[in-house]
Motif scaffolding. Structure first.
Motif, mmCIF file in Angstrom:
data_model
loop_
_atom_site.group_PDB
_atom_site.id
_atom_site.type_symbol
_atom_site.label_atom_id
_atom_site.label_comp_id
_atom_site.label_asym_id
_atom_site.label_seq_id
_atom_site.Cartn_x
_atom_site.Cartn_y
_atom_site.Cartn_z
ATOM 1 N N THR A 24 0.826 -1.200 0.000
ATOM 2 C CA THR A 24 0.000 0.000 0.000
ATOM 3 C C THR A 24 0.860 1.250 0.000
ATOM 4 O OG1 THR A 24 -1.717 -1.185 1.192
ATOM 5 C CG2 THR A 24 -1.847 1.205 1.222
ATOM 6 N N ALA A 25 1.913 1.254 0.792
ATOM 7 C CA ALA A 25 2.803 2.418 0.827
ATOM 8 C C ALA A 25 3.387 2.670 -0.547
ATOM 9 C CB ALA A 25 3.916 2.202 1.846
ATOM 10 N N GLY A 26 3.721 1.615 -1.268
ATOM 11 C CA GLY A 26 4.241 1.766 -2.617
ATOM 12 C C GLY A 26 3.232 2.387 -3.552
ATOM 13 N N CYS A 27 1.971 2.008 -3.403
ATOM 14 C CA CYS A 27 0.922 2.569 -4.258
ATOM 15 C C CYS A 27 0.793 4.067 -4.048
ATOM 16 C CB CYS A 27 -0.429 1.913 -3.963
ATOM 17 S SG CYS A 27 -0.526 0.200 -4.482
ATOM 18 N N PHE A 28 0.784 4.483 -2.787
ATOM 19 C CA PHE A 28 0.564 5.886 -2.496
ATOM 20 C C PHE A 28 1.817 6.726 -2.691
ATOM 21 C CE2 PHE A 28 -3.003 3.990 -0.173
ATOM 22 C CZ PHE A 28 -4.019 4.695 -0.777
ATOM 23 N N SER A 29 2.976 6.153 -2.513
ATOM 24 C CA SER A 29 4.187 6.951 -2.624
ATOM 25 C C SER A 29 4.395 7.458 -4.043
ATOM 26 C CB SER A 29 5.407 6.158 -2.149
ATOM 27 O OG SER A 29 5.635 5.064 -2.995
ATOM 28 N N ASN A 30 3.914 6.738 -5.030
ATOM 29 C CA ASN A 30 4.054 7.190 -6.411
ATOM 30 C C ASN A 30 3.250 8.453 -6.679
ATOM 31 O OD1 ASN A 30 5.699 5.070 -6.990
ATOM 32 N ND2 ASN A 30 4.067 3.763 -7.754
ATOM 33 N N ARG A 31 2.175 8.680 -5.930
ATOM 34 C CA ARG A 31 1.313 9.841 -6.159
ATOM 35 C C ARG A 31 1.457 10.887 -5.074
ATOM 36 N NH1 ARG A 31 -3.737 8.505 -9.565
ATOM 37 N NH2 ARG A 31 -3.905 10.689 -9.123
ATOM 38 N N GLN A 32 2.257 10.587 -4.063
ATOM 39 C CA GLN A 32 2.367 11.471 -2.914
ATOM 40 C C GLN A 32 2.758 12.886 -3.322
ATOM 41 O OE1 GLN A 32 5.111 10.126 0.009
ATOM 42 N NE2 GLN A 32 4.615 11.717 1.458
ATOM 43 N N ASN A 33 3.685 13.021 -4.226
ATOM 44 C CA ASN A 33 4.165 14.335 -4.648
ATOM 45 C C ASN A 33 3.673 14.710 -6.040
ATOM 46 O OD1 ASN A 33 5.661 14.784 -2.254
ATOM 47 N ND2 ASN A 33 7.190 13.350 -3.010
ATOM 48 N N GLU A 34 2.619 14.038 -6.496
ATOM 49 C CA GLU A 34 2.129 14.298 -7.851
ATOM 50 C C GLU A 34 1.708 15.755 -8.038
ATOM 51 O OE1 GLU A 34 -0.607 12.129 -11.118
ATOM 52 O OE2 GLU A 34 -1.625 12.564 -9.225
ATOM 53 N N GLY A 35 1.051 16.338 -7.047
ATOM 54 C CA GLY A 35 0.613 17.732 -7.168
ATOM 55 C C GLY A 35 1.779 18.674 -7.411
ATOM 56 N N ALA A 36 2.865 18.490 -6.663
ATOM 57 C CA ALA A 36 4.049 19.330 -6.842
ATOM 58 C C ALA A 36 4.656 19.132 -8.222
ATOM 59 C CB ALA A 36 5.075 19.027 -5.755
ATOM 60 N N THR A 37 4.706 17.890 -8.668
ATOM 61 C CA THR A 37 5.254 17.590 -9.992
ATOM 62 C C THR A 37 4.388 18.191 -11.087
ATOM 63 O OG1 THR A 37 6.243 15.551 -9.164
ATOM 64 C CG2 THR A 37 5.946 15.726 -11.555
ATOM 65 N N LEU A 38 3.074 18.056 -10.956
ATOM 66 C CA LEU A 38 2.158 18.633 -11.946
ATOM 67 C C LEU A 38 2.283 20.155 -11.970
ATOM 68 C CD1 LEU A 38 -0.928 16.369 -11.271
ATOM 69 C CD2 LEU A 38 0.366 16.488 -13.414
ATOM 70 N N TYR A 39 2.379 20.773 -10.800
ATOM 71 C CA TYR A 39 2.565 22.221 -10.753
ATOM 72 C C TYR A 39 3.857 22.599 -11.482
ATOM 73 C CZ TYR A 39 3.198 27.001 -9.356
ATOM 74 O OH TYR A 39 3.389 28.359 -9.405
ATOM 75 N N ASN A 110 -5.031 16.617 -7.356
ATOM 76 C CA ASN A 110 -3.713 16.655 -6.715
ATOM 77 C C ASN A 110 -3.014 17.995 -6.938
ATOM 78 O OD1 ASN A 110 -3.897 14.097 -5.603
ATOM 79 N ND2 ASN A 110 -3.089 13.114 -7.417
ATOM 80 N N LEU A 111 -3.135 18.534 -8.133
ATOM 81 C CA LEU A 111 -2.551 19.845 -8.441
ATOM 82 C C LEU A 111 -3.193 20.928 -7.574
ATOM 83 C CD1 LEU A 111 -0.913 21.870 -10.091
ATOM 84 C CD2 LEU A 111 -2.629 21.689 -11.883
#
Length: 144
Positions: A24-39, A110-111
């Motif tokens: 589960t941690a692996g699933c969420f860690s991929n999207r954890q910083n998605e908002g920052a990356t998208l920004y 997320n953004l």
């Protein structure tokens, strides 16, 4: 031999829990910083690395009264873009902002959540369901 059975069940449960937690941690860690990356990829070239905007040409999203007051409009603004006069922190801006048709509803969520909680913004986070519903008026929801 009977007293070992509960201990074995407990050990098995702990092992399964550890595997699930790791997966589960692996699933969420991929999207954890998605908002920052998208920004960074879609917004920072105009709105600035720290959301500061560009002089009187591009409005800031950092400590922005517009971000705080226009919650319902922000998902469509990201999806479809905007043009025309906008007032942010008392300053008028009038530039075209391109839309981002390539982003999914969850990416927009997320953004927005990244912006909502960064650079002095302390606004309530969005849910994907809320963003999808707010995208309906501009026919912008992709259901993802």
């Amino acid at each position: 031999m009977r007293p070992l059975l509960p201990l074995l069940r407990l050990s098995a449960a702990v092992a399964v829990g550890a595997v699930l937690a790791t997966a589960t941690a692996g699933c969420f860690s991929n999207r954890q910083n998605e908002g920052a990356t998208l920004y960074q990829n879609h917004c920072s070239s105009c709105h600035g690395e720290q959301g500061e905007g560009l002089r009187r040409l591009i409005p800031p999203v950092a400590a922005s009264d517009y971000v705080a007051r226009n919650r319902a409009a922000l998902p469509c603004l990201i999806r479809r873009g905007m043009k025309g006069d906008v007032v942010v922190n008392g300053i008028h801006y009038n530039q075209v902002m391109p839309g981002h048709e390539d982003l999914t509803d969850s990416q927009i969520t997320n953004l927005l959540n990244f912006v909502q909680r960064s650079w002095g913004n302390q606004n309530e986070p969005y849910t994907v369901r809320e963003v999808s519903e707010l995208l309906q008026p501009c026919h912008g929801s992709d259901g993802q």
